[in-house]
Design a protein around this motif. Structure first.
Motif, PDB file in Angstrom:
ATOM      1  N   VAL A  11    -103.794 -31.383 -93.288  1.00 43.51           N
ATOM      2  CA  VAL A  11    -102.951 -31.541 -92.625  1.00 43.51           C
ATOM      3  C   VAL A  11    -102.531 -29.884 -91.604  1.00 43.51           C
ATOM      4  O   VAL A  11    -102.521 -28.999 -91.865  1.00 43.51           O
ATOM      5  N   TRP A  12    -101.900 -30.066 -90.543  1.00 44.90           N
ATOM      6  CA  TRP A  12    -101.524 -28.847 -89.313  1.00 44.90           C
ATOM      7  C   TRP A  12    -100.233 -28.407 -89.559  1.00 44.90           C
ATOM      8  O   TRP A  12     -99.237 -30.446 -88.500  1.00 44.90           O
ATOM      9  N   ILE A  13     -99.446 -27.583 -89.671  1.00 49.26           N
ATOM     10  CA  ILE A  13     -98.306 -27.633 -89.913  1.00 49.26           C
ATOM     11  C   ILE A  13     -97.331 -26.486 -89.268  1.00 49.26           C
ATOM     12  O   ILE A  13     -98.821 -25.738 -89.196  1.00 49.26           O
ATOM     13  N   ARG A  14     -96.731 -26.084 -88.410  1.00 49.36           N
ATOM     14  CA  ARG A  14     -95.937 -24.836 -88.022  1.00 49.36           C
ATOM     15  C   ARG A  14     -96.065 -23.618 -89.457  1.00 49.36           C
ATOM     16  O   ARG A  14     -95.524 -24.376 -90.416  1.00 49.36           O
ATOM     17  N   PRO A  15     -96.507 -23.080 -88.917  1.00 48.18           N
ATOM     18  CA  PRO A  15     -96.146 -22.073 -90.427  1.00 48.18           C
ATOM     19  C   PRO A  15     -94.719 -21.808 -91.071  1.00 48.18           C
ATOM     20  O   PRO A  15     -95.195 -21.663 -92.161  1.00 48.18           O
ATOM     21  N   GLU A  16     -93.487 -21.975 -90.354  1.00 52.62           N
ATOM     22  CA  GLU A  16     -92.607 -21.541 -91.111  1.00 52.62           C
ATOM     23  C   GLU A  16     -91.926 -23.314 -92.062  1.00 52.62           C
ATOM     24  O   GLU A  16     -91.121 -22.963 -92.651  1.00 52.62           O
ATOM     25  N   ALA A  18     -94.445 -24.144 -93.995  1.00 54.31           N
ATOM     26  CA  ALA A  18     -95.219 -24.062 -94.692  1.00 54.31           C
ATOM     27  C   ALA A  18     -94.957 -24.442 -96.816  1.00 54.31           C
ATOM     28  O   ALA A  18     -95.532 -25.356 -97.648  1.00 54.31           O
ATOM     29  N   LYS A  19     -93.969 -23.069 -96.496  1.00 51.10           N
ATOM     30  CA  LYS A  19     -92.540 -23.589 -97.822  1.00 51.10           C
ATOM     31  C   LYS A  19     -92.156 -24.711 -98.723  1.00 51.10           C
ATOM     32  O   LYS A  19     -92.401 -25.909 -99.466  1.00 51.10           O
ATOM     33  N   ARG A  20     -92.330 -25.545 -97.061  1.00 52.07           N
ATOM     34  CA  ARG A  20     -91.470 -27.171 -97.556  1.00 52.07           C
ATOM     35  C   ARG A  20     -92.668 -28.069 -97.812  1.00 52.07           C
ATOM     36  O   ARG A  20     -92.962 -29.153 -98.359  1.00 52.07           O
ATOM     37  N   LEU A  21     -93.815 -28.137 -96.873  1.00 51.36           N
ATOM     38  CA  LEU A  21     -94.906 -28.419 -97.744  1.00 51.36           C
ATOM     39  C   LEU A  21     -94.665 -28.875 -98.361  1.00 51.36           C
ATOM     40  O   LEU A  21     -95.856 -29.484 -99.147  1.00 51.36           O
TER      41      LEU A  21
END
Length: 196
Positions: A11-16, A18-21
């Motif tokens: 998956v591609w996500i915004r760095p901020e 990461a903890k939620r993912l």
């Protein structure tokens, strides 16, 4: 991981985020998702289950059918306005008013305790609250300015706007119990004696 029946997905996500993912990934590794995973306007739970995020209006309609209200143990009224709220009157608790509001991603249930002016020793009371409010499950106490210009102590609880209806009803009932217990526990700090 494959031996456990898991599959790898990139998956591609915004760095901020990461903890939620990471939290969501751990939830999704379980064979049955026991907590709700927020995917936008709809919340996904166990296979093929979904729940819409509550609004104040939809919560009002749903509460009317719960035994607490349908059996007359409490009443609920929708108060329209810029930020609509629900006025719940807990008849078993001396007609204690509890206000419930859905605000963004959370539901707040709160009740006014008393004004700051009614407290004889504000510093002592605040110290006592900070040391003991953990004994009131699911609730905490705040000091808030009201439209009349006075400060009032409130007891409140907060839930996710995706909470199960039974959990919301439970929160309202626990809050009412905690308000009564707080009134008894902190009565020594009030100018007027509190009836038990």
């Amino acid at each position: 991981m494959r031996e456990q029946g898991l599959v790898k997905k990139e998956v591609w996500i915004r760095p901020e985020h990461a903890k939620r993912l990471s939290v969501i990934e751990k939830q999704l590794r379980k064979s049955s998702v026991s907590t709700w995973v927020n995917t936008g306007d709809v919340v996904m739970g166990n296979a093929n289950e979904s729940m819409t995020v509550w609004t104040t209006g939809s919560l009002y309609e749903a509460l009317l059918n719960k035994p607490l209200f349908s059996e007359g143990l409490a009443s609920v009224e929708l108060i329209d306005g810029v930020e609509p709220s629900l006025l719940v009157v807990m008849k078993e608790y001396g007609d204690l008013p509890v206000f419930v509001t859905v605000a963004g991603e959370q539901i707040i249930a709160e009740s006014v305790l008393w004004s700051k002016d009614e407290v004889t020793d504000v510093a002592g009371f605040n110290d006592a609250v900070l040391r003991t409010h953990k004994y009131f499950p699911l609730s905490t106490i705040s000091l808030d300015a009201m439209p009349d210009g006075q400060d009032y102590y409130h007891m409140f609880g907060a839930l996710s706007a995706t909470s199960l209806l039974d959990n919301i009803v439970f929160e309202i009932e626990v809050l009412a119990t905690n308000v009564i217990q707080a009134t008894e526990a902190y009565g020594e700090f009030l100018a007027s004696p509190v009836d038990s």
